[in-house]
Every structure is written in C-alpha cells, then in structure tokens.
Design a protein around this motif. Sequence first.
Motif, short mmCIF file in Angstrom:
data_model
loop_
_atom_site.label_atom_id
_atom_site.label_comp_id
_atom_site.label_asym_id
_atom_site.label_seq_id
_atom_site.Cartn_x
_atom_site.Cartn_y
_atom_site.Cartn_z
N GLN A 100 2.31 1.41 -5.91
CA GLN A 100 1.74 0.25 -5.23
C GLN A 100 1.85 -0.97 -6.13
O GLN A 100 1.57 -0.92 -7.32
CB GLN A 100 0.28 0.53 -4.89
CG GLN A 100 -0.39 -0.54 -4.05
CD GLN A 100 -1.71 -0.07 -3.48
OE1 GLN A 100 -1.78 1.02 -2.91
NE2 GLN A 100 -2.74 -0.87 -3.63
N GLN A 149 3.32 0.71 3.15
CA GLN A 149 3.19 -0.59 3.80
C GLN A 149 3.70 -1.66 2.85
O GLN A 149 3.16 -1.84 1.76
CB GLN A 149 1.73 -0.87 4.18
CG GLN A 149 1.49 -2.27 4.73
CD GLN A 149 2.13 -2.47 6.08
OE1 GLN A 149 1.77 -1.82 7.05
NE2 GLN A 149 3.08 -3.39 6.16
N LYS A 182 0.83 -1.21 0.00
CA LYS A 182 0.00 0.00 0.00
C LYS A 182 0.86 1.25 0.00
O LYS A 182 1.77 1.38 0.81
CB LYS A 182 -0.91 0.00 1.24
CG LYS A 182 -1.84 1.20 1.33
CD LYS A 182 -2.69 1.13 2.60
CE LYS A 182 -3.62 2.32 2.71
NZ LYS A 182 -4.42 2.27 3.97
N ALA A 238 0.23 4.77 0.97
CA ALA A 238 -0.84 5.41 1.73
C ALA A 238 -0.96 6.90 1.48
O ALA A 238 -1.89 7.53 2.00
CB ALA A 238 -0.63 5.16 3.23
#
Length: 284
Positions: free
Chosen positions: A181, A71, A54, A56
């Motif tokens: 991502q 992440q 991810k 973010a």
Amino acid sequence: MIRSLGLGVALLGACLTTSGWAEDVGEEMDALSCMSRPVQIATLSSPVAGAIKKMAVTEGQAVKAGALLVQLEDSLESLEVRKQYLILYDREILKAAKLNAALQQQMLHSSEALFKETRSISLEDLDKRRLEYKLSVSEVARLEQQEKVESVQYAIARAQVARRQVKAPFAGVVTKRYRQQGEMAEANAHLLELVDVSQGEMVCSLSQQITESLTIGQKIPLTLFNGAKRFSITGQIEFISPVVDPASGLVAVRLLFDNRKHQLRLGVPGYLNLPGVEQGLSME
C-alpha cells in the motif's frame, strides 16, 4: 577404530535403504509419473498506472469471486463520475423543450384552423408557425440525442473508476503480494497472485501403450506425495492429447481431482494407479 568401522557400515546400510526406497518410488513414477497443479492460477495486475490506495487482502487470505483486492488512487476519476452523473440527470432543459414543442403544436393547430375558417391569419404567419413547430421538434430530438451521448460519457467515467480496482476473477487464496500500500504501480505490473486450490489437476506424460486404455471421463486412483506422506485420491480424465510429443514420444494427459478440503498442497508429484479402482481421499 572398530567403533568407526561399525558406524560406517551403519551409515552405508542406511544409504542403501534410502536408495532402495527412492528406486522403488522412481520405478513407480517413471512410467506413470505426474505433477499436480491448481486448475486456476492468475497473476493479477491493473491496466492503468497509479498509486496503491489500498491493499485489501493479505497473503494466505481466502477471497470470493468479485472481491476487491487492490484499489488504486481514483479521486479524479470519482469526481468525473459525479460530474457526468449531474449532467446526465439534469433533465430540466429537455423537459422545457418538450413543453415548448407541445405548445408550438397547439399554436400551429389553432393557426391552421383560423386560416382555414376565417382567413384571419396570413399564409406567411402560418408558415412561420409551422417552422417554429419544426424547430421545437428538432430541438427535442437534439437534446434526446445529447442525453444518449451523456449516458455513454457517464458509463465511460464509471469504467475508468472500475479500471482502478483489481477484483478477484474467481474464488481462491492470495498466495503472493508483489506491491505494498502506498507504492506506485505501473500499468500491467504484477500486483497479486491468486490460486484456486479447491480443485487440482494432475498433468501426466504417458506412453502411447498406456493411453490406449484410457478414455475421457474415466476415473483413476492417484497417489500424491506431500513430503514423506502419501495421499490416495481419485482423479477423472479431462484431456488426452491427440498428438505425441516428438521429443519424448509421450502423450500428455490431464486429470481433475477434488481438493475442497485443502488436504493437498498442489504442485507436488504423484503417479497413476492402474488398473483404476475408485477410491476416496485417504492418507497412508
């Protein structure tokens, strides 16, 4: 022909006017020239490799300190945390060992009393009771030590999960994303650039003669250029180099200034206005 000549004269006049303005600015900045920059700027990365689960944040997004930015995939690491949690908080074996030690202690006391009062128990049996009690106490100590090791293993597992998260070390604005991502990120590869634009600093190279009149903490009016616009602000001296640059013969000076309203794009040139008179932020 006459029209062309007139146009040429007009263009020449415009060039001379522009050149004159540039010379004026250049003369102002030659002796007191500075460059603005953010006080805090960081290129963030992860210490471990992995797929980006991810992203973010987006470019231009303001974030708070500690906010999750990236992440990485952490399924296995999360399972390991769960496993170590179950091991650590399974206290039944330790509870049973403590109950057994308490029971062995009671039985030893009873045996010692019988041996002392009636001699209805042999010395050999009493020694066995003492040994069983010592073994039960040792087992409790072993399990308690094991619990400490398990606590460390649980902390390590949690740290492994945390290493797969990139969080903001300070409040700022994301100015660049190097990965998207789903992409693979190598260990220590650039992922994001974070800049704190709420406070800037002016980095100046000044002559020794000028720096002799400056002191740490002194407030000095500054002029910064944002395109064709000029901004007048007040900066406070935070550093005056104790050494002279041998190549230029100049002294490095840094001044802090407030930019919480984000009125200035940091990275633009400017200069000091001496002698100093405190001014507020204004646009000329």
